[in-house]
Scaffold this active site. Structure first.
Site, short mmCIF file in Angstrom:
data_model
loop_
_atom_site.label_atom_id
_atom_site.label_comp_id
_atom_site.label_asym_id
_atom_site.label_seq_id
_atom_site.Cartn_x
_atom_site.Cartn_y
_atom_site.Cartn_z
N ARG A 197 -48.57 -29.73 -62.22
CA ARG A 197 -48.63 -29.86 -60.76
C ARG A 197 -47.79 -28.75 -60.14
NH1 ARG A 197 -51.64 -33.07 -62.85
NH2 ARG A 197 -51.84 -35.27 -62.38
N MET A 222 -45.44 -34.37 -67.73
CA MET A 222 -46.18 -33.70 -66.69
C MET A 222 -45.23 -32.74 -65.97
SD MET A 222 -47.96 -35.26 -63.23
CE MET A 222 -46.82 -36.58 -63.11
N PRO A 223 -45.40 -31.43 -66.13
CA PRO A 223 -44.57 -30.48 -65.40
C PRO A 223 -44.88 -30.50 -63.91
CG PRO A 223 -45.58 -29.42 -67.31
CD PRO A 223 -46.22 -30.76 -67.13
N LEU A 224 -43.83 -30.46 -63.11
CA LEU A 224 -43.96 -30.34 -61.66
C LEU A 224 -43.18 -29.10 -61.25
CD1 LEU A 224 -44.67 -31.21 -58.78
CD2 LEU A 224 -42.69 -32.72 -58.84
N ALA A 260 -47.79 -27.67 -72.16
CA ALA A 260 -48.34 -28.78 -71.37
C ALA A 260 -49.85 -28.63 -71.24
CB ALA A 260 -47.72 -28.80 -69.98
#
Length: 62
Positions: free
Chosen positions: A40, A1-3, A34
């Site tokens: 996010r 999950m990229p933040l 992604a």
């Protein structure tokens, strides 16, 4: 999950921040593959008087 975290001087409109979130999300999907629903984006807004550049304090965003 990229933040993705963005820190910037406060003063942008809700529309500008929404556009930034959308474009950063699209960039993450394209760059790392992604799934869009896992990306996010967090925008942290800092008062202009809390910024300094090159040893000089800066004022609010004009």
């Amino acid at each position: 999950m990229p933040l993705i975290e963005v820190t910037m001087i406060e003063g942008r409109s809700a529309e500008q921040k929404a556009a930034l979130i959308a474009k950063l999300t699209d960039a993450a999907v394209e760059a790392v593959g992604a799934p869009i629903e896992t990306v996010r984006v967090c925008i942290r807004e800092i008062p202009g008087e809390n910024w300094g550049i090159g040893g000089k304090a800066k004022g609010p965003l004009k």
